[in-house]
Enzyme design. Sequence first.
Site, PDB file in Angstrom:
ATOM      1  N   PHE A  82       0.821  -1.307  -0.003  1.00  0.00           N
ATOM      2  CA  PHE A  82       0.115   0.039  -0.098  1.00  0.00           C
ATOM      3  C   PHE A  82       0.976   1.315  -0.059  1.00  0.00           C
ATOM      4  O   PHE A  82       1.677   1.417   0.897  1.00  0.00           O
ATOM      5  CB  PHE A  82      -1.044  -0.017   1.103  1.00  0.00           C
ATOM      6  N   ASP A 123       2.051  -5.049   8.371  1.00  0.00           N
ATOM      7  CA  ASP A 123       0.939  -4.223   8.340  1.00  0.00           C
ATOM      8  C   ASP A 123      -0.212  -5.065   8.222  1.00  0.00           C
ATOM      9  O   ASP A 123      -0.291  -5.819   7.321  1.00  0.00           O
ATOM     10  CB  ASP A 123       1.057  -3.149   7.071  1.00  0.00           C
ATOM     11  N   ARG A 155     -12.822  -4.663  -6.391  1.00  0.00           N
ATOM     12  CA  ARG A 155     -12.644  -5.267  -5.142  1.00  0.00           C
ATOM     13  C   ARG A 155     -13.816  -5.652  -4.393  1.00  0.00           C
ATOM     14  O   ARG A 155     -14.784  -4.663  -4.541  1.00  0.00           O
ATOM     15  CB  ARG A 155     -11.629  -4.637  -4.082  1.00  0.00           C
ATOM     16  N   TYR A 172     -10.276   1.603  10.884  1.00  0.00           N
ATOM     17  CA  TYR A 172     -11.617   2.043  10.232  1.00  0.00           C
ATOM     18  C   TYR A 172     -12.151   0.871   8.984  1.00  0.00           C
ATOM     19  O   TYR A 172     -12.862   0.979   8.533  1.00  0.00           O
ATOM     20  CB  TYR A 172     -11.427   3.331   9.776  1.00  0.00           C
ATOM     21  N   LYS A 173     -11.271  -0.390   9.009  1.00  0.00           N
ATOM     22  CA  LYS A 173     -11.897  -1.186   8.103  1.00  0.00           C
ATOM     23  C   LYS A 173     -12.627  -2.339   8.789  1.00  0.00           C
ATOM     24  O   LYS A 173     -13.687  -2.118   9.007  1.00  0.00           O
ATOM     25  CB  LYS A 173     -10.556  -1.739   7.324  1.00  0.00           C
TER      26      LYS A 173
END
Lengths: 414, 414
Positions: free
Chosen positions: A127, A199, A373, A224-225
């Site tokens: 990322f 990560d 996705r 927040y995921k």
Amino acid sequence: MPSITREDLAARDAADPLKSFRGRFDIPEGLIYLDGNSLGPLLNSVRDRVADVVSREWGQDLITSWNKNKWMELAGRIGGKIAPMIGAGGHEVLAADSTSINIFKLLSAALKMRPGRRVILSEAGNFPTDLYIAEGLVSLLGGDYSLRLMDKAENLADYLDDDVAVVMITQVDYRTGRKLDMAAVTKQVQDAGALMLWDLAHSAGAFPVDLNGAKADFAVGCGYKYLNGGPGAPAFLFVADRHQATIQPALSGWLGHANPFAFTSDYKPATGIARHTVGTPPVLSMSALDEALSLFAEVPMEGLLKKSQQLTGLFIDLVEQECGGHGLELASPREAAARGSQVSFRSQNGYAIMQALIARKVIGDFRDPDIMRFGFAPLYISYADVWDAVAILRDVLETGAWDVDAFKQRAAVT
Amino acid sequence: MPSITREDLAARDAADPLKSFRGRFDIPEGLIYLDGNSLGPLLNSVRDRVADVVSREWGQDLITSWNKNKWMELAGRIGGKIAPMIGAGGHEVLAADSTSINIFKLLSAALKMRPGRRVILSEAGNFPTDLYIAEGLVSLLGGDYSLRLMDKAENLADYLDDDVAVVMITQVDYRTGRKLDMAAVTKQVQDAGALMLWDLAHSAGAFPVDLNGAKADFAVGCGYKYLNGGPGAPAFLFVADRHQATIQPALSGWLGHANPFAFTSDYKPATGIARHTVGTPPVLSMSALDEALSLFAEVPMEGLLKKSQQLTGLFIDLVEQECGGHGLELASPREAAARGSQVSFRSQNGYAIMQALIARKVIGDFRDPDIMRFGFAPLYISYADVWDAVAILRDVLETGAWDVDAFKQRAAVT
């Protein structure tokens, strides 16, 4: 494989041990939300908690809340809730800042812990913020520090040498959903004398992680995921117990001090994980995350993994059963153990197809150049949802609706 | 000086052009809240806004909110609201992270902008996190970087030399309320070839600041004190226009990238102030701050300054009129122009006296070793409040209530 029917899936939902969790979320009627890997949805309990924090804790109790309502303890308490989900001790995890800033903290510390080694090793497809932060750090340090990029983590051995101080990899690739074997990679890195920073942005809350089982040194992750902590929720970091006494924070803020309220001019780090706190945490956002995590105390982590693998496997099977001939190419690993809780398909029309799906209330997202996705959060996605999503996808593909939509958009613009 | 009476003050309140603002805050009945320099109180509009952000923006609109509800613009929009309060252009201010982290960003950039100079100069009595962050930075950089501390900012000339890259001072001292002449100090620093970083934690929102009038290079400030953004609200930073194109962020996160959603692996900073964004901002806390700042669009800044000086001056006069002989020693400047929006008194019994005041609903705070702090936020503190606070202070002192309270506390513990 015999054809799967919607009835089969409704029956599977009826028997799902996780089915009761869906009612705890406030998901808009009719939406099939396959984007919890970007932003987790709202829990009803979180809405109530935030209202209480604003009105009572802030509004009425004001500064006394730092003690009375335990704002001072939020960062560690959240860490303690995340810890069992990622195979860590409660004293090894802290909620703080953003993932990006936590990466800076741990990379800068790791370089100091491997003097003489000057390379941060990561993956080209990591990322971007992970790479950008590493770039900024090596640029700040100057000299011969550098960021080295692997073509892919599977070729790690080709990139490890005595110059590598720390390896930073996202366990689940944000585009493909590829999931790495944490224990094997960590061992390989440590055998080469380097430190391992994971990560967990697309891991924590989607399936159980075992950092200490893998002997990981450091980790970061996102609030927040899959943790459903709210937009831009604070992130977390993990420091293995064996490093805690010696690690020296470069971002040495007052709330990481051994005694913040002594207001001394010399920095003395707090004992343990608390030293990685920097400034005053955003209490409203922290409280939302804290509340969201309370749900996970009720969630059997192995059950989460099993359903994650079943949902994603089912989606692959159904797309192939129902949508053959439309040029979708599976970008995610077919093997369940090598896959996170998302499935990605490539298509040259991916962007337009995703727009058409979103217009029909199937919410996934698109990543350049050609990746659609779909995230499957086991706590609020049902097996029937997977069927319905694929049925809508098939309809979009067969009717050419994506192309019609794209045409209309072009027409509206011009 | 003729004696001041409560009637005089009630009349002054009736004529106060700022009097209407008090009703916008949800301050608990009967409380005299003189601690807005630690945590600003709740605005009614903020409570409503946060509820809407949680329920509608997050709950219903989910990821579409990044565009639909302009979450992407929050950091810059907040900056634009703060800018006119601190004498900056809207493009020079950004809301982000904590004050501590923003200090790290600007100090690290400043050192790069003055190659060959290796010293960060600050004040021994600066708020500790400013010093701790500087310590962490020079320790990270190693070599001969160092933090140099002045005994006090008034002796700046004795500490400036060709080694100083950047000077960091908090304009209003958090203990004494001493306020520095920003233009004069900035000129002195820049004449010596160094850059000037102002910490506005106790300035912004309390009185008008003129960064560009003073030709300041950088500034940081706090969102949760006089700006009323909520506990741990995001902080802000200022970068003068002339530095924006060249400054390279060391904390280079994805949301500071020129094109975050291109997901390229190379960091390319965004144009202008946006490059100082790092990770995803905490939207709930950001939204509270954004809403709180809307109030200031209605506030005449010169009126704010005038009332701030009158409230603090009145408090000094009244304490001296009503509480003589109890050993309180003024720690704040007597001259209005040299004072922020707080008044501090020293007393060897300061801690116990403050506890007794708090028990009687006069909320100030205590800072070691002997400082009682009283903050006067002009938007919700009235002249009669000042009278009432002093009357209660006098009662506490005359009746020995603070000593009785302390005795009771000791008795309860043992």
